[in-house]
Design a protein around this motif. Structure first.
Motif, PDB file in Angstrom:
ATOM      1  N   LYS A   1       0.926  -1.329  -0.068  1.00  0.00           N
ATOM      2  CA  LYS A   1      -0.172  -0.007  -0.096  1.00  0.00           C
ATOM      3  C   LYS A   1       0.964   1.302  -0.225  1.00  0.00           C
ATOM      4  O   LYS A   1       1.487   1.531   0.759  1.00  0.00           O
ATOM      5  N   VAL A   2       0.644   2.015  -1.103  1.00  0.00           N
ATOM      6  CA  VAL A   2       1.596   3.441  -1.027  1.00  0.00           C
ATOM      7  C   VAL A   2       0.500   4.586  -1.462  1.00  0.00           C
ATOM      8  O   VAL A   2      -0.456   4.316  -2.015  1.00  0.00           O
ATOM      9  N   ASP A   3       1.052   5.523  -1.076  1.00  0.00           N
ATOM     10  CA  ASP A   3       0.179   6.843  -1.295  1.00  0.00           C
ATOM     11  C   ASP A   3       0.302   7.081  -2.576  1.00  0.00           C
ATOM     12  O   ASP A   3       1.317   7.073  -3.395  1.00  0.00           O
ATOM     13  N   VAL A   4      -0.850   7.330  -3.155  1.00  0.00           N
ATOM     14  CA  VAL A   4      -0.802   7.782  -4.626  1.00  0.00           C
ATOM     15  C   VAL A   4      -0.654   9.081  -4.640  1.00  0.00           C
ATOM     16  O   VAL A   4      -1.010  10.295  -4.081  1.00  0.00           O
ATOM     17  N   THR A   5       0.584   9.401  -5.729  1.00  0.00           N
ATOM     18  CA  THR A   5       1.237  10.793  -5.737  1.00  0.00           C
ATOM     19  C   THR A   5       0.639  11.287  -7.333  1.00  0.00           C
ATOM     20  O   THR A   5       0.528  10.772  -8.280  1.00  0.00           O
ATOM     21  N   TYR A   6       0.174  12.484  -7.432  1.00  0.00           N
ATOM     22  CA  TYR A   6      -0.466  13.221  -8.541  1.00  0.00           C
ATOM     23  C   TYR A   6       0.715  14.286  -8.926  1.00  0.00           C
ATOM     24  O   TYR A   6       1.263  14.953  -8.091  1.00  0.00           O
ATOM     25  N   TYR A   7       0.609  14.679 -10.403  1.00  0.00           N
ATOM     26  CA  TYR A   7       1.656  15.541 -11.001  1.00  0.00           C
ATOM     27  C   TYR A   7       0.829  16.206 -12.034  1.00  0.00           C
ATOM     28  O   TYR A   7       0.014  15.725 -12.598  1.00  0.00           O
ATOM     29  N   GLY A   8       1.450  17.422 -12.164  1.00  0.00           N
ATOM     30  CA  GLY A   8       0.914  18.215 -13.194  1.00  0.00           C
ATOM     31  C   GLY A   8       2.067  18.781 -13.734  1.00  0.00           C
ATOM     32  O   GLY A   8       3.325  18.483 -13.380  1.00  0.00           O
TER      33      GLY A   8
END
Length: 218
Positions: free
Chosen positions: A24-31
């Motif tokens: 389980k890993v934190d979802v990382t978002y990018y722009g």
């Protein structure tokens, strides 16, 4: 024998459960982030401006059209700092969203009096902090290319959609100021202006914090 098998199955279940937890890993978002930097007097594009972000991604230089681009920036509030020799540095906070492109413009003013670059950063409380008390000490850090210049600071505080800004600290020689008598459950915005000999050297980015419900606090 059956007892041993049951124990083995139970231990195997625990190991599998632990493995699942590890996966389980934190979802990382990018722009992405693009912009143009211009001279504050001529509004001509500036080439060779060093642009950096915080949280850090990488540093880039503007091209001959004053353009810069970051293809992968962590989503959320991002501090963008622009530096160029003979210009005052500038820091602006923008919002970057997942898989979206954020466009921004930065205006740099000439360093006519040779103050050197000055960057105001690392606020306390952190930008976007919540559950703050009615009274506490706000702090910040300053990065100067010319440490022999002694700066003073004015600190401004205001509420969203308010046309009134309150000076909570004026001509400060330390990088902190106490604010008090704040309202509960209210979002405040604040920024720091650095001065030397009465002249503005740098404007810090605008940060925010929100007070909590302090009705039971003595």
């Amino acid at each position: 024998m059956k007892k041993i098998n049951h124990i083995s199955i139970f231990l195997l279940f625990l190991l599998l459960l632990a493995a699942c937890e590890d996966e389980k890993v934190d979802v990382t978002y990018y722009g992405s982030l693009n912009g143009v930097i211009v001279d504050g007097e001529t509004y001509e594009p500036l080439e060779g401006v060093l642009v950096a972000t915080n949280p850090a991604s990488s540093s880039v230089l503007t091209n001959n059209s004053g353009e810069f681009s970051f293809s992968k920036v962590l989503s959320g509030e991002v501090s963008v700092t622009a530096r160029k020799k003979e210009y005052l540095s500038s820091t602006i906070i923008v919002s970057v969203y997942d898989r979206e492109q954020t466009q921004m413009n930065i205006v740099l003013q000439k360093d006519d009096k040779d103050y050197g670059s000055v960057t105001i950063f690392d606020p306390v409380p952190g930008n976007g902090a919540v559950d703050q008390l009615r009274s506490f000490t706000m702090q910040w850090k300053v990065d100067q290319s010319k440490s022999d210049i002694s700066l003073s600071y004015d600190v401004y505080l205001f509420i969203s959609n308010s046309s009134t800004q309150t000076i909570v600290g004026e001509s400060l020689t330390v990088k902190e100021v106490v604010v008090d008598n704040l309202a509960d459950n209210t979002t405040y915005y604040w920024y720091v202006v650095a001065k030397y000999d009465g002249n503005i050297v740098a404007n810090g980015p605008t940060w925010s914090f929100k007070t909590g419900d302090n009705s039971d606090t003595n």
